[in-house]
Design a protein around this motif. Structure first.
Motif, PDB file in Angstrom:
ATOM      1  N   MET A  18      10.141   2.450  -5.376  1.00  8.32           N
ATOM      2  CA  MET A  18       8.966   1.809  -4.774  1.00  8.32           C
ATOM      3  C   MET A  18       7.655   2.129  -5.498  1.00  8.32           C
ATOM      4  SD  MET A  18       9.907  -0.314  -2.558  1.00  8.32           S
ATOM      5  CE  MET A  18      11.437  -0.740  -1.717  1.00  8.32           C
ATOM      6  N   PRO A  19       7.410   3.372  -5.924  1.00 10.24           N
ATOM      7  CA  PRO A  19       6.180   3.618  -6.703  1.00 10.24           C
ATOM      8  C   PRO A  19       6.112   2.782  -7.980  1.00 10.24           C
ATOM      9  CG  PRO A  19       7.088   5.686  -5.927  1.00 10.24           C
ATOM     10  CD  PRO A  19       8.119   4.634  -5.633  1.00 10.24           C
ATOM     11  N   LEU A  20       7.248   2.654  -8.660  1.00 10.36           N
ATOM     12  CA  LEU A  20       7.296   1.835  -9.873  1.00 10.36           C
ATOM     13  C   LEU A  20       7.008   0.374  -9.547  1.00 10.36           C
ATOM     14  CD1 LEU A  20       7.910   1.426 -12.882  1.00 10.36           C
ATOM     15  CD2 LEU A  20      10.329   1.200 -12.268  1.00 10.36           C
ATOM     16  N   LEU A  21       7.568  -0.121  -8.447  1.00 11.72           N
ATOM     17  CA  LEU A  21       7.304  -1.510  -8.048  1.00 11.72           C
ATOM     18  C   LEU A  21       5.816  -1.711  -7.777  1.00 11.72           C
ATOM     19  CD1 LEU A  21      10.259  -2.451  -5.640  1.00 11.72           C
ATOM     20  CD2 LEU A  21       9.921  -3.117  -8.025  1.00 11.72           C
ATOM     21  N   GLY A  22       5.172  -0.707  -7.173  1.00  7.45           N
ATOM     22  CA  GLY A  22       3.740  -0.805  -6.909  1.00  7.45           C
ATOM     23  C   GLY A  22       2.938  -0.910  -8.197  1.00  7.45           C
ATOM     24  N   VAL A  23       3.306  -0.118  -9.197  1.00  6.10           N
ATOM     25  CA  VAL A  23       2.614  -0.139 -10.487  1.00  6.10           C
ATOM     26  C   VAL A  23       2.815  -1.478 -11.188  1.00  6.10           C
ATOM     27  CG1 VAL A  23       2.531   0.911 -12.789  1.00  6.10           C
ATOM     28  CG2 VAL A  23       2.724   2.365 -10.766  1.00  6.10           C
ATOM     29  N   ILE A 102      -7.708   3.868 -13.349  1.00  2.00           N
ATOM     30  CA  ILE A 102      -7.242   2.761 -12.501  1.00  2.00           C
ATOM     31  C   ILE A 102      -7.334   3.228 -11.046  1.00  2.00           C
ATOM     32  CG2 ILE A 102      -5.390   1.119 -12.030  1.00  2.00           C
ATOM     33  CD1 ILE A 102      -4.266   1.755 -14.802  1.00  2.00           C
ATOM     34  N   LEU A 103      -8.448   2.916 -10.411  1.00  8.46           N
ATOM     35  CA  LEU A 103      -8.749   3.441  -9.078  1.00  8.46           C
ATOM     36  C   LEU A 103      -7.713   3.003  -8.039  1.00  8.46           C
ATOM     37  CD1 LEU A 103     -10.954   5.160  -7.678  1.00  8.46           C
ATOM     38  CD2 LEU A 103     -12.029   2.994  -7.000  1.00  8.46           C
ATOM     39  N   GLU A 104      -7.301   1.737  -8.116  1.00 11.74           N
ATOM     40  CA  GLU A 104      -6.364   1.208  -7.115  1.00 11.74           C
ATOM     41  C   GLU A 104      -5.034   1.965  -7.138  1.00 11.74           C
ATOM     42  OE1 GLU A 104      -8.881  -2.264  -8.704  1.00 11.74           O
ATOM     43  OE2 GLU A 104      -7.861  -0.491  -9.485  1.00 11.74           O
ATOM     44  N   LEU A 105      -4.501   2.160  -8.331  1.00 13.96           N
ATOM     45  CA  LEU A 105      -3.227   2.869  -8.445  1.00 13.96           C
ATOM     46  C   LEU A 105      -3.390   4.349  -8.108  1.00 13.96           C
ATOM     47  CD1 LEU A 105      -1.514   1.330 -11.611  1.00 13.96           C
ATOM     48  CD2 LEU A 105      -0.950   0.967  -9.202  1.00 13.96           C
ATOM     49  N   TYR A 106      -4.536   4.903  -8.413  1.00 12.61           N
ATOM     50  CA  TYR A 106      -4.794   6.309  -8.068  1.00 12.61           C
ATOM     51  C   TYR A 106      -4.663   6.505  -6.559  1.00 12.61           C
ATOM     52  CZ  TYR A 106      -7.305  10.672  -7.255  1.00 12.61           C
ATOM     53  OH  TYR A 106      -7.660  11.935  -6.833  1.00 12.61           O
ATOM     54  N   TYR A 107      -5.329   5.652  -5.791  1.00 13.16           N
ATOM     55  CA  TYR A 107      -5.281   5.808  -4.331  1.00 13.16           C
ATOM     56  C   TYR A 107      -3.933   5.370  -3.749  1.00 13.16           C
ATOM     57  CZ  TYR A 107     -10.024   7.421  -3.881  1.00 13.16           C
ATOM     58  OH  TYR A 107     -11.156   8.201  -3.959  1.00 13.16           O
ATOM     59  N   PHE A 108      -3.238   4.480  -4.431  1.00  6.55           N
ATOM     60  CA  PHE A 108      -1.865   4.146  -4.018  1.00  6.55           C
ATOM     61  C   PHE A 108      -1.002   5.392  -4.068  1.00  6.55           C
ATOM     62  CE2 PHE A 108       2.380   2.406  -5.578  1.00  6.55           C
ATOM     63  CZ  PHE A 108       2.853   2.114  -4.302  1.00  6.55           C
ATOM     64  N   PHE A 109      -1.138   6.163  -5.134  1.00  6.99           N
ATOM     65  CA  PHE A 109      -0.337   7.378  -5.274  1.00  6.99           C
ATOM     66  C   PHE A 109      -0.866   8.529  -4.403  1.00  6.99           C
ATOM     67  CE2 PHE A 109       1.726   5.131  -8.603  1.00  6.99           C
ATOM     68  CZ  PHE A 109       2.964   5.744  -8.748  1.00  6.99           C
ATOM     69  N   ILE A 131      12.846   7.814   4.988  1.00  6.67           N
ATOM     70  CA  ILE A 131      12.129   7.794   3.702  1.00  6.67           C
ATOM     71  C   ILE A 131      12.171   6.391   3.102  1.00  6.67           C
ATOM     72  CG2 ILE A 131      12.012   8.800   1.381  1.00  6.67           C
ATOM     73  CD1 ILE A 131      13.241  11.337   2.504  1.00  6.67           C
ATOM     74  N   HIS A 132      13.251   5.659   3.363  1.00  4.02           N
ATOM     75  CA  HIS A 132      13.330   4.268   2.907  1.00  4.02           C
ATOM     76  C   HIS A 132      12.166   3.451   3.489  1.00  4.02           C
ATOM     77  CE1 HIS A 132      17.418   5.112   1.520  1.00  4.02           C
ATOM     78  NE2 HIS A 132      17.405   3.929   0.929  1.00  4.02           N
ATOM     79  N   MET A 133      11.919   3.616   4.793  1.00  2.00           N
ATOM     80  CA  MET A 133      10.848   2.861   5.443  1.00  2.00           C
ATOM     81  C   MET A 133       9.476   3.355   4.998  1.00  2.00           C
ATOM     82  SD  MET A 133      12.196   0.468   7.177  1.00  2.00           S
ATOM     83  CE  MET A 133      10.874  -0.100   8.241  1.00  2.00           C
ATOM     84  N   ILE A 134       9.345   4.655   4.777  1.00  2.00           N
ATOM     85  CA  ILE A 134       8.079   5.201   4.283  1.00  2.00           C
ATOM     86  C   ILE A 134       7.693   4.541   2.964  1.00  2.00           C
ATOM     87  CG2 ILE A 134       6.969   7.264   3.320  1.00  2.00           C
ATOM     88  CD1 ILE A 134       8.545   8.928   5.357  1.00  2.00           C
ATOM     89  N   ALA A 135       8.637   4.508   2.036  1.00  3.23           N
ATOM     90  CA  ALA A 135       8.372   3.958   0.703  1.00  3.23           C
ATOM     91  C   ALA A 135       8.102   2.453   0.759  1.00  3.23           C
ATOM     92  CB  ALA A 135       9.549   4.252  -0.218  1.00  3.23           C
ATOM     93  N   ALA A 136       8.927   1.740   1.518  1.00  5.43           N
ATOM     94  CA  ALA A 136       8.815   0.274   1.562  1.00  5.43           C
ATOM     95  C   ALA A 136       7.537  -0.184   2.258  1.00  5.43           C
ATOM     96  CB  ALA A 136      10.046  -0.324   2.246  1.00  5.43           C
ATOM     97  N   THR A 137       7.177   0.455   3.374  1.00  5.40           N
ATOM     98  CA  THR A 137       5.952   0.045   4.083  1.00  5.40           C
ATOM     99  C   THR A 137       4.705   0.450   3.304  1.00  5.40           C
ATOM    100  OG1 THR A 137       6.071   2.079   5.420  1.00  5.40           O
ATOM    101  CG2 THR A 137       6.965   0.060   6.399  1.00  5.40           C
ATOM    102  N   GLY A 138       4.791   1.563   2.566  1.00  3.79           N
ATOM    103  CA  GLY A 138       3.660   1.953   1.718  1.00  3.79           C
ATOM    104  C   GLY A 138       3.391   0.903   0.652  1.00  3.79           C
ATOM    105  N   PHE A 139       4.453   0.454  -0.009  1.00  2.05           N
ATOM    106  CA  PHE A 139       4.299  -0.610  -1.009  1.00  2.05           C
ATOM    107  C   PHE A 139       3.804  -1.902  -0.370  1.00  2.05           C
ATOM    108  CE2 PHE A 139       6.292  -4.363  -2.980  1.00  2.05           C
ATOM    109  CZ  PHE A 139       5.557  -4.390  -4.164  1.00  2.05           C
TER     110      PHE A 139
END
Length: 202
Positions: A18-23, A102-109, A131-139
């Motif tokens: 999920m973090p990679l998908l966000g990037v 990259i401010l947006e990605l900084y705050y995403f992480f 943890i699956h739901m944590i990652a998916a809803t965060g993205f």
């Protein structure tokens, strides 16, 4: 067939990706000019630090009998991997995605780090969050925020993510990996930090 499909959903949409998908999503949607070599370097670093390194560390932990499966079924076996993941995320924030780049990605992480810390604290209290739901809803929250931030149409992504969230929840329930309460806690833990942090970059 049904059992195989639902197991596949849990595997394909594992929290590690999920973090990679966000990037990747950010780089595909941002109107900002970011040189291709810099994009590739950031993506490569995220792949190494959020996917390859955790997998290698998982096998190390499994060798010394600290974890049983990659899904971290019990709260006890979650503590060490979550703590290690927090360290990795701090490293990313200091070395890979600094706020002056990259401010947006900084705050995403930062949001991912907050969610991971919350999940770790819950594990200490023997409360299990998905943890699956944590990652998916965060993205999901990040994707919605990017659409608002750049005033672009991300309805397709939102629709697909709604389907994916439903599929993940169904999969985890079918596999008896979580209860409804654990899924709701996971969704809240993933969504809330991203929502709170919007005021710093949106």
């Amino acid at each position: 067939m049904k059992n195989f499909l639902l197991k596949s959903i849990s595997f394909v949409f594992h929290p590690l990706i999920m973090p990679l998908l966000g990037v990747i999503f950010y780089f595909s949607k941002t109107p900002r000019f970011i040189p291709v070599p810099i994009r590739n370097a950031k993506i490569f670093s995220i792949v190494i630090l959020t996917i390859i390194l955790p997998i290698l560390l998982f096998f190390l932990l499994k060798t010394v009998n600290k974890v049983e499966s990659i899904y971290l079924q019990s709260t006890k076996e979650r503590i060490i991997p979550l703590f290690i993941n927090c360290i990795i995320l701090v490293l990313i924030l200091f070395r890979v995605l600094t706020p002056n780049e990259i401010l947006e990605l900084y705050y995403f992480f930062v949001g991912i780090l907050c969610s991971t810390l919350a999940c770790l604290i819950l594990a200490f209290f023997k409360i299990k969050a998905s943890i699956h739901m944590i990652a998916a809803t965060g993205f999901f929250m990040f994707a919605v925020a990017i659409g608002i931030h750049y005033q672009i149409n991300v309805n397709g992504t939102i629709a697909i993510m709604m389907i994916i969230l439903g599929a993940i929840a169904t999969s985890r329930l079918h596999l008896n990996a979580h209860t409804n309460q654990e899924l709701v806690i996971g969704a809240f833990v993933g969504l809330f930090p991203q929502l709170i942090l919007l005021k710093y970059w949106l």
